[in-house]
Design an enzyme around this catalytic site. Structure first.
Site, short mmCIF file in Angstrom:
data_model
loop_
_atom_site.label_atom_id
_atom_site.label_comp_id
_atom_site.label_asym_id
_atom_site.label_seq_id
_atom_site.Cartn_x
_atom_site.Cartn_y
_atom_site.Cartn_z
N GLY A 46 5.28 -5.17 -2.72
CA GLY A 46 4.07 -5.94 -2.98
C GLY A 46 3.75 -5.95 -4.46
CD GLN A 51 0.86 -4.15 -9.22
OE1 GLN A 51 0.94 -4.83 -8.21
NE2 GLN A 51 1.48 -2.99 -9.34
CB CYS A 95 1.43 1.74 -7.21
SG CYS A 95 0.75 0.32 -8.08
CG LEU A 96 6.36 -2.09 -8.10
CD1 LEU A 96 6.64 -3.58 -8.07
CD2 LEU A 96 7.65 -1.29 -8.13
CG HIS A 137 -1.34 -0.52 -2.61
ND1 HIS A 137 -0.99 0.79 -2.87
CD2 HIS A 137 -0.96 -1.23 -3.72
CE1 HIS A 137 -0.43 0.85 -4.08
NE2 HIS A 137 -0.40 -0.36 -4.62
CD GLU A 138 0.38 -4.86 -3.64
OE1 GLU A 138 0.00 -5.17 -4.78
OE2 GLU A 138 1.24 -3.99 -3.44
CG HIS A 141 -3.08 -3.61 -7.58
ND1 HIS A 141 -2.99 -2.74 -8.64
CD2 HIS A 141 -2.09 -3.26 -6.71
CE1 HIS A 141 -1.99 -1.90 -8.42
NE2 HIS A 141 -1.43 -2.19 -7.26
#
Ligand code: NI
Length: 173
Positions: A46, A51, A95-96, A137-138, A141
């Protein structure tokens, strides 16, 4: 198509509250395609636009449940309209933007999300399991929240320190 650089914590841009998208046009689809390439390259399941430094309410998710089969789902202006407040699930999240760090986070096990798709068409998705976790989660962000913000400050600070070190080491390579 392009792979974009991913911001990592504690970059202050990750704390931005992203703005709603006015129209889903070719320019936005270009961004979504680039986000997709970036997510697959990382690799991750995701990615939120912030990000890659774009403060728009846009997500791409592909749980890649079947190996080698790509099935990206795009969420523009997603809104959670219902969560299972009593049914909670715990997932070991990563997470990236917080590379190589993982921690268990509690979230509602199910949620219903309304959004616009890749073509700007209104959609509704009833999500459970990993999809519900990933969506929440996304969507965090988009409000400037990282999964580490759900942890104790001691744990969070430790992880951010590790990320700083890691990013420094990568840059030095
Ligand atoms: Ni993330």
């Amino acid at each position: 198509m392009a792979i974009l650089p991913i911001l990592t914590a504690p970059d202050p841009r990750l704390k931005t509250v992203s703005s709603p998208v006015d129209t889903v046009d070719d320019k936005l689809r270009q961004l979504m395609d680039d986000m997709c390439d970036t997510m697959y390259d990382a690799p991750g399941i995701g990615l939120a636009a912030i990000q890659v430094g774009v403060a728009k309410r846009v997500l791409v998710i592909d749980l890649q449940e079947e190996e080698g089969v790509r099935n990206p789902q795009f969420f523009v202006n997603p809104q959670i309209i219902w969560t299972s407040s009593e049914d909670i699930s715990v997932y070991n999240e990563g997470c990236l933007s917080v590379p190589e760090q993982y921690a268990e986070v509690e979230r509602p096990a199910e949620c219903i999300v309304q959004y616009l798709d890749y073509h700007g068409k209104p959609q509704e998705l009833s999500a459970h399991g990993l999809m519900a976790t990933c969506l929440q989660h996304e969507m965090d962000h988009l409000d400037g929240i990282l999964f580490v913000d759900h942890l104790s400050s001691i744990k969070r600070n430790m992880m951010i320190r590790k990320v700083k070190k890691l990013v420094k080491a990568r840059t030095a390579e």
